[in-house]
Every structure is written in structure tokens, then in C-alpha cells.
Design an enzyme around this catalytic site. Structure first.
Site, mmCIF file in Angstrom:
data_model
loop_
_atom_site.group_PDB
_atom_site.id
_atom_site.type_symbol
_atom_site.label_atom_id
_atom_site.label_comp_id
_atom_site.label_asym_id
_atom_site.label_seq_id
_atom_site.Cartn_x
_atom_site.Cartn_y
_atom_site.Cartn_z
ATOM 1 N N GLY A 31 8.056 1.580 16.340
ATOM 2 C CA GLY A 31 9.185 3.359 15.819
ATOM 3 C C GLY A 31 10.156 3.205 14.902
ATOM 4 N N HIS A 37 6.678 2.106 7.113
ATOM 5 C CA HIS A 37 5.962 2.742 8.665
ATOM 6 C C HIS A 37 4.934 3.680 7.331
ATOM 7 C CE1 HIS A 37 8.788 1.008 10.677
ATOM 8 N NE2 HIS A 37 7.671 -0.168 11.887
ATOM 9 N N LYS A 150 5.288 -7.374 5.299
ATOM 10 C CA LYS A 150 5.828 -8.015 5.394
ATOM 11 C C LYS A 150 5.846 -8.777 6.305
ATOM 12 C CE LYS A 150 10.246 -7.994 6.953
ATOM 13 N NZ LYS A 150 10.048 -7.266 8.705
ATOM 14 N N ASP A 151 4.657 -8.054 7.624
ATOM 15 C CA ASP A 151 4.944 -9.653 8.770
ATOM 16 C C ASP A 151 3.525 -10.934 8.563
ATOM 17 O OD1 ASP A 151 7.467 -8.822 10.545
ATOM 18 O OD2 ASP A 151 5.816 -6.386 10.725
ATOM 19 N N GLN A 154 1.497 -12.323 11.299
ATOM 20 C CA GLN A 154 1.184 -11.174 12.693
ATOM 21 C C GLN A 154 -0.023 -11.005 12.035
ATOM 22 O OE1 GLN A 154 2.658 -7.911 14.357
ATOM 23 N NE2 GLN A 154 2.575 -6.602 12.690
ATOM 24 N N SER A 186 12.792 -2.745 7.040
ATOM 25 C CA SER A 186 13.291 -3.592 8.105
ATOM 26 C C SER A 186 13.460 -2.441 9.366
ATOM 27 C CB SER A 186 12.928 -4.737 8.056
ATOM 28 O OG SER A 186 13.868 -5.024 9.996
HETATM 29 O O1 PAF Z 1 4.798 -4.785 13.543
HETATM 30 C C1 PAF Z 1 4.635 -4.453 14.724
HETATM 31 O O2 PAF Z 1 6.102 -3.013 14.622
HETATM 32 C C2 PAF Z 1 4.180 -4.839 15.970
HETATM 33 O O3 PAF Z 1 4.139 -6.205 16.274
HETATM 34 C C3 PAF Z 1 2.942 -4.372 16.104
HETATM 35 C C4 PAF Z 1 2.086 -4.488 15.171
HETATM 36 C C5 PAF Z 1 3.216 -2.911 16.809
HETATM 37 C C6 PAF Z 1 2.983 -4.296 17.748
HETATM 38 O O4 PAF Z 1 3.435 -3.980 19.256
#
Ligand code: PAF
Length: 271
Positions: A31, A37, A150-151, A154, A186
Site C-alpha cells: 500500500g 506500484h 527495486k526489490d 525479493q 518507495s
Molecule cells: O514488496 C512488497 O511490497 C512486499 O514485500 C510484498 C511483496 C507485497 C509482500 O508483503
């Protein structure tokens, strides 16, 4: 645009869409949505998803005890408006209590790519990410899910989880979206004072200079410290295995994490 708060209701609806032959895209977020996003939602549209499900959930399990879970910015009303404007067809706003039922005791541990970089500095972080993302996959039945570059770590960890646990979906990586100044977008940028924001430009600038061959890895670290930030790490790794690489050559990724005041920022560049 549909709004779901109950996991079971989202799951039922997504299952029905799937049975009707619809292509579902999932955009997992925490969020406080920004252009980064929105670019993920746009990418889902570009790939012709019939249903674009955006999840908005500040996942407590991926925050360490001394991290910013409580103060992480939240704005449900604005997020809804942004999702609608961007073309999402469903938004999922669960609560911690309905995502993690009493005595929740199953977690997912990725044990290779999570070890270094942010994983080494934020113990348990990727365990929390993998667990919640796996739950979201099981709820939304997506054909594909879109994550931001960016992540970077992840995204690699999630790709490995999908491969190793045979999740039946594709992972799509969307490029980093930057402010006109170059700062990677971010939700945490909102914590920065104007001075910190100005100093933080050193991250993208030094990575760009490194890619152009004008700065070494240690030069990046020095530039960051000189700008008044505290380096958490500056590392060059193989872009797939995330194993340390000696030189920033094609096929590697250089990642940085640094504190501007109390705010931990990350950025990276693919070589
Ligand atoms: O990158 C993010 O915003 C979070 O790590 C995610 C992938 C939504 C998991 O909570």
C-alpha cells in the site's frame, strides 16, 4: 472495482474467474501506492490480464522487532482511488488477524538466495515475504504476478520459491520507477526530510556512475558515506544466483542499502 477484505471471499471470486477462463494478474503491495506500484498495474494491463487483483497488506511477519511496521505509511482511501484509476479490477485489503489466524504455524523459508544482502541484515524478512506471497498466490490463483525490480533480491527469492514449490504462475519483473531526480520510488521516501531526500540522490547517481565505469564498488560506498548516508551494504552479485561477484560485469547486479537518517533505502542496477 471489487473490494475484498476476507481471504475466503477473494479466493472464491478468483476461482470463479478462473473457471470462466479469465486471465488473472496479481500485484502484491504493502500500500501507500506510488508510481512504482502503478507501473506494476500498467504492466499487468499491457499483458492483457482480464482481472488485475492488487493486494494491499502491510505484512507484520516480514518486519523485524525494531523495524517500522507500526509507522509504515497507510492510506486506504488514496490507495483505492489509485487502484481504480490505474485499472485494477479487484483490491484485497486483509487484516493481520484474518491473514494469520490464531496459532498460525506454517512459514516458508527460502534457504539460499535469502542468505545475503537484505536477508543477512533483516533476519526473518524473506521468510515473512515468502509466506505472505505464497498465501496470496493461493488466494488469487494468478496466471502471473508482477513485482518491482527495486526489490531485486525479493524478486529472485520469489522466483525460486515458485520454481521449487511448483506454483503454477509466471513471475513478471517490472523496471524500477524513479522520481525525476533519479531517486527510486518507495513508500518509505515519505519518511525523508528534504535534506535527506537530496542526500539520497547519491544512491542512484553513484550506481549510474559505476555502470558507466566511472566509479568502483568501493567508490560507490565512499560516495554514499560522503553524502552523509550510512552504508549498510554495497555488493556486486551474480544476477541470478546472488553469489558475490568480484567485478561489475554484464550478468551481475550491484545492490546498495543505506540509511538516510533513520530511513533504510535500497537501490540496485543491472550491469
Ligand atoms: O514488496 C512488497 O511490497 C512486499 O514485500 C510484498 C511483496 C507485497 C509482500 O508483503
Amino acid at each position: 472495482m471489487k473490494i475484498f477484505r476476507e481471504p475466503a471471499k477473494l479466493q472464491k471470486w478468483c476461482r470463479a474467474q478462473k473457471r470462466a477462463g479469465k486471465k488473472i494478474a496479481l500485484v502484491p503491495t504493502m500500500g501507500y501506492l506510488h508510481e512504482g506500484h502503478i507501473s506494476l498495474i500498467t504492466e499487468a494491463k499491457r499483458r492483457k490480464a482480464d482481472e488485475i487483483v492488487v493486494s494491499v497488506f502491510v505484512n507484520p511477519v516480514q518486519f523485524g522487532p525494531n523495524e517500522d511496521y507500526a509507522k509504515y505509511p497507510r492510506d486506504e482511501k488514496a490507495d483505492l482511488a489509485k487502484c481504480r484509476a490505474a485499472g485494477a479490477t479487484a483490491v484485497f485489503f486483509p487484516t493481520p488477524a484474518n491473514m494469520y489466524l490464531e496459532h498460525h504455524s506454517v512459514y516458508i523459508n527460502e534457504e539460499d538466495l535469502s542468505k545475503g544482502l537484505c536477508g543477512a541484515r533483516r533476519p526473518g524478512h524473506f521468510r515473512g515475504v515468502c509466506t505472505v506471497v505464497a498465501k496470496l498466490f493461493n488466494l488469487a490463483h494468478p496466471d502471473f504476478a508482477v513485482f518491482g525490480q527495486k526489490d531485486y533480491q525479493q524478486a529472485q527469492v520469489i522466483k525460486r520459491m515458485v520454481r521449487d514449490l511448483n506454483f503454477d504462475l509466471d513471475i513478471v519483473l517490472a523496471p524500477i520507477v524513479r522520481e525525476p531526480s533519479g531517486l527510486a520510488r518507495s513508500s518509505r521516501n515519505t519518511y525523508l526530510s528534504p535534506d535527506e531526500k537530496a542526500s539520497a540522490l547519491v544512491l542512484s547517481r553513484s550506481l549510474k556512475s559505476l555502470k558507466a565505469g566511472k566509479l568502483s564498488l568501493s567508490g560507490v560506498a565512499k560516495a554514499i558515506e560522503k553524502a552523509g548516508l550510512k552504508v549498510d551494504y554495497v555488493e556486486c552479485v551474480d544476477a541470478e544466483t546472488l553469489q558475490p561477484a568480484k567485478k561489475a560485469v554484464p550478468g551481475t547486479c550491484v545492490l546498495v542499502a543505506a540509511y538516510a537518517g533513520k530511513t533504510r533505502l535500497i537501490d540496485n542496477i543491472l550491469i
